[in-house]
Design a protein around this motif. Structure first.
Motif, PDB file in Angstrom:
ATOM      1  N   CYS A 192       0.853  -1.185   0.000  1.00  9.06           N
ATOM      2  CA  CYS A 192       0.000   0.000   0.000  1.00  9.06           C
ATOM      3  C   CYS A 192       0.893   1.241   0.000  1.00  9.06           C
ATOM      4  O   CYS A 192       1.611   1.494   0.971  1.00  9.06           O
ATOM      5  CB  CYS A 192      -0.905   0.012   1.228  1.00  9.06           C
ATOM      6  N   PRO A 193       0.874   2.029  -1.064  1.00  7.34           N
ATOM      7  CA  PRO A 193       1.730   3.214  -1.138  1.00  7.34           C
ATOM      8  C   PRO A 193       1.347   4.299  -0.137  1.00  7.34           C
ATOM      9  O   PRO A 193       2.152   5.181   0.156  1.00  7.34           O
ATOM     10  CB  PRO A 193       1.553   3.699  -2.583  1.00  7.34           C
ATOM     11  N   LYS A 194       0.126   4.246   0.389  1.00  5.84           N
ATOM     12  CA  LYS A 194      -0.314   5.263   1.346  1.00  5.84           C
ATOM     13  C   LYS A 194       0.113   4.917   2.773  1.00  5.84           C
ATOM     14  O   LYS A 194       0.535   5.784   3.538  1.00  5.84           O
ATOM     15  CB  LYS A 194      -1.833   5.431   1.286  1.00  5.84           C
ATOM     16  N   LEU A 195       0.005   3.641   3.140  1.00 11.77           N
ATOM     17  CA  LEU A 195       0.231   3.241   4.530  1.00 11.77           C
ATOM     18  C   LEU A 195       1.626   2.683   4.788  1.00 11.77           C
ATOM     19  O   LEU A 195       2.070   2.652   5.930  1.00 11.77           O
ATOM     20  CB  LEU A 195      -0.818   2.191   4.941  1.00 11.77           C
ATOM     21  N   ASP A 196       2.312   2.232   3.744  1.00 15.76           N
ATOM     22  CA  ASP A 196       3.617   1.605   3.917  1.00 15.76           C
ATOM     23  C   ASP A 196       4.751   2.579   3.611  1.00 15.76           C
ATOM     24  O   ASP A 196       4.520   3.718   3.190  1.00 15.76           O
ATOM     25  CB  ASP A 196       3.730   0.363   3.028  1.00 15.76           C
ATOM     26  N   ASP A 197       5.976   2.130   3.802  1.00 15.57           N
ATOM     27  CA  ASP A 197       7.169   2.951   3.574  1.00 15.57           C
ATOM     28  C   ASP A 197       7.532   2.921   2.090  1.00 15.57           C
ATOM     29  O   ASP A 197       8.155   1.973   1.611  1.00 15.57           O
ATOM     30  CB  ASP A 197       8.327   2.416   4.427  1.00 15.57           C
ATOM     31  N   GLY A 198       7.124   3.948   1.369  1.00 21.00           N
ATOM     32  CA  GLY A 198       7.360   3.997  -0.062  1.00 21.00           C
ATOM     33  C   GLY A 198       8.829   3.992  -0.445  1.00 21.00           C
ATOM     34  O   GLY A 198       9.220   3.390  -1.446  1.00 21.00           O
ATOM     35  N   GLN A 199       9.667   4.652   0.346  1.00 23.61           N
ATOM     36  CA  GLN A 199      11.089   4.698   0.045  1.00 23.61           C
ATOM     37  C   GLN A 199      11.717   3.315   0.184  1.00 23.61           C
ATOM     38  O   GLN A 199      12.558   2.916  -0.634  1.00 23.61           O
ATOM     39  CB  GLN A 199      11.803   5.681   0.985  1.00 23.61           C
ATOM     40  N   ALA A 200      11.288   2.576   1.204  1.00 29.02           N
ATOM     41  CA  ALA A 200      11.785   1.212   1.378  1.00 29.02           C
ATOM     42  C   ALA A 200      11.341   0.330   0.217  1.00 29.02           C
ATOM     43  O   ALA A 200      12.106  -0.514  -0.271  1.00 29.02           O
ATOM     44  CB  ALA A 200      11.289   0.637   2.704  1.00 29.02           C
ATOM     45  N   TYR A 201      10.099   0.529  -0.242  1.00 28.70           N
ATOM     46  CA  TYR A 201       9.607  -0.219  -1.397  1.00 28.70           C
ATOM     47  C   TYR A 201      10.438   0.095  -2.642  1.00 28.70           C
ATOM     48  O   TYR A 201      10.772  -0.800  -3.426  1.00 28.70           O
ATOM     49  CB  TYR A 201       8.146   0.137  -1.668  1.00 28.70           C
ATOM     50  N   LEU A 202      10.740   1.361  -2.841  1.00 29.92           N
ATOM     51  CA  LEU A 202      11.521   1.774  -4.001  1.00 29.92           C
ATOM     52  C   LEU A 202      12.893   1.108  -3.992  1.00 29.92           C
ATOM     53  O   LEU A 202      13.350   0.572  -5.017  1.00 29.92           O
ATOM     54  CB  LEU A 202      11.669   3.296  -4.016  1.00 29.92           C
TER      55      LEU A 202
END
Length: 259
Positions: A192-202
């Motif tokens: 979930c891009p809203k609730l999770d850590d987007g930078q870590a996902y990237l």
């Protein structure tokens, strides 16, 4: 003696357990919801677990510690049912997770353990329909575990030469035929891009694309504005990977229709 040793910051650690199978010596276990080094003499200090921690909770420091004891490691690995140390180093991706680790982080491939992309023919929707499979009794098209982006290590075997599907958490709930129409034959990541850590996902997705010969990347997101962040992450990861990979974006409406 003074030597390199792994140190785990319990304030940062969220107990995801990704470091457990990454430690070939079995020196890390999840205890009371946190990753802990269970014995200094089991840690070789090389830090193979560092790159698997999404919270940057692990580092290597120099401190006083007993000498690394390979014989003790072999006994420990036997006791917890893991491969001997030499086998684990020879094939780290195949190392079994330590007993007592977080089950959500246990990397598994189904149907003989093959790459999900190799299952397309045997699990194709046409074959299922030809067999007269009725709605409500379909087999799951999922061919791996885990699926949550945070829990999937970049070197997971099922990512090798995979057709990768990155889906927002809500997509499978909104789109009724998600398994049949989109998941079949693909390796799956959800987030979930809203609730999770987007930078870590990237960072993690970039590693996945760099370390594996991904054949294609499909991103499924919901029509709500915040969900488009998943597209941004995917496109940035593709650019950062330096690879040319076929890319497709699919938007799903909140009532389950394809936009």
């Amino acid at each position: 003696m003074i030597r390199d040793m792994v140190k785990i910051d319990e304030e940062k650690c969220d107990g995801c357990g990704l470091c457990v199978p990454a430690c070939a010596e079995g020196a890390i276990q999840i205890i009371d919801g946190k990753a802990r080094l269970i014995a200094d003499n089991l840690c070789d200090g090389l830090g193979a677990c560092l790159g698997h921690c999404p919270k940057d909770a692990i580092l290597v420091e120099k401190r006083s510690a007993p000498e690394f004891d390979e014989a003790a490691v072999e006994v420990h690995l036997k006791n917890i049912g893991r491969e001997p140390l030499h086998a684990a180093h020879a094939a780290p991706q195949a190392a079994a997770p330590a007993q007592g680790g977080c089950p959500s982080a246990r990397v598994m491939s189904f149907s003989g353990g093959g790459c999900p992309s190799a299952q397309v023919q045997s699990h194709a929707p046409a074959a299922k329909e030809a067999a007269g499979e009725a709605a409500g009794s379909r087999s799951s098209a999922l061919r791996q575990w885990p699926v949550q982006m945070t829990l999937v290590p970049p070197t997971a075997p099922f990512l090798k030469e995979a057709d990768l599907l990155l889906a927002a958490d809500c997509v499978p709930f909104a789109y009724a035929d998600f398994h049949k129409d989109f998941l079949d034959g693909k390796a799956l990541l959800i987030g979930c891009p809203k609730l999770d850590d987007g930078q870590a996902y990237l960072q993690k997705l970039t590693q996945m694309l760099q370390l594996n010969d991904i054949r294609s990347l499909t991103v499924m997101h919901m029509e709500v504005p915040c969900c488009s962040g998943l597209l941004v992450i995917a496109r940035q990861a593709l650019a950062a990977s330096g690879k040319e990979i076929p890319f497709e974006a699919i938007r799903i409406g909140i009532q389950g229709d394809r936009k």
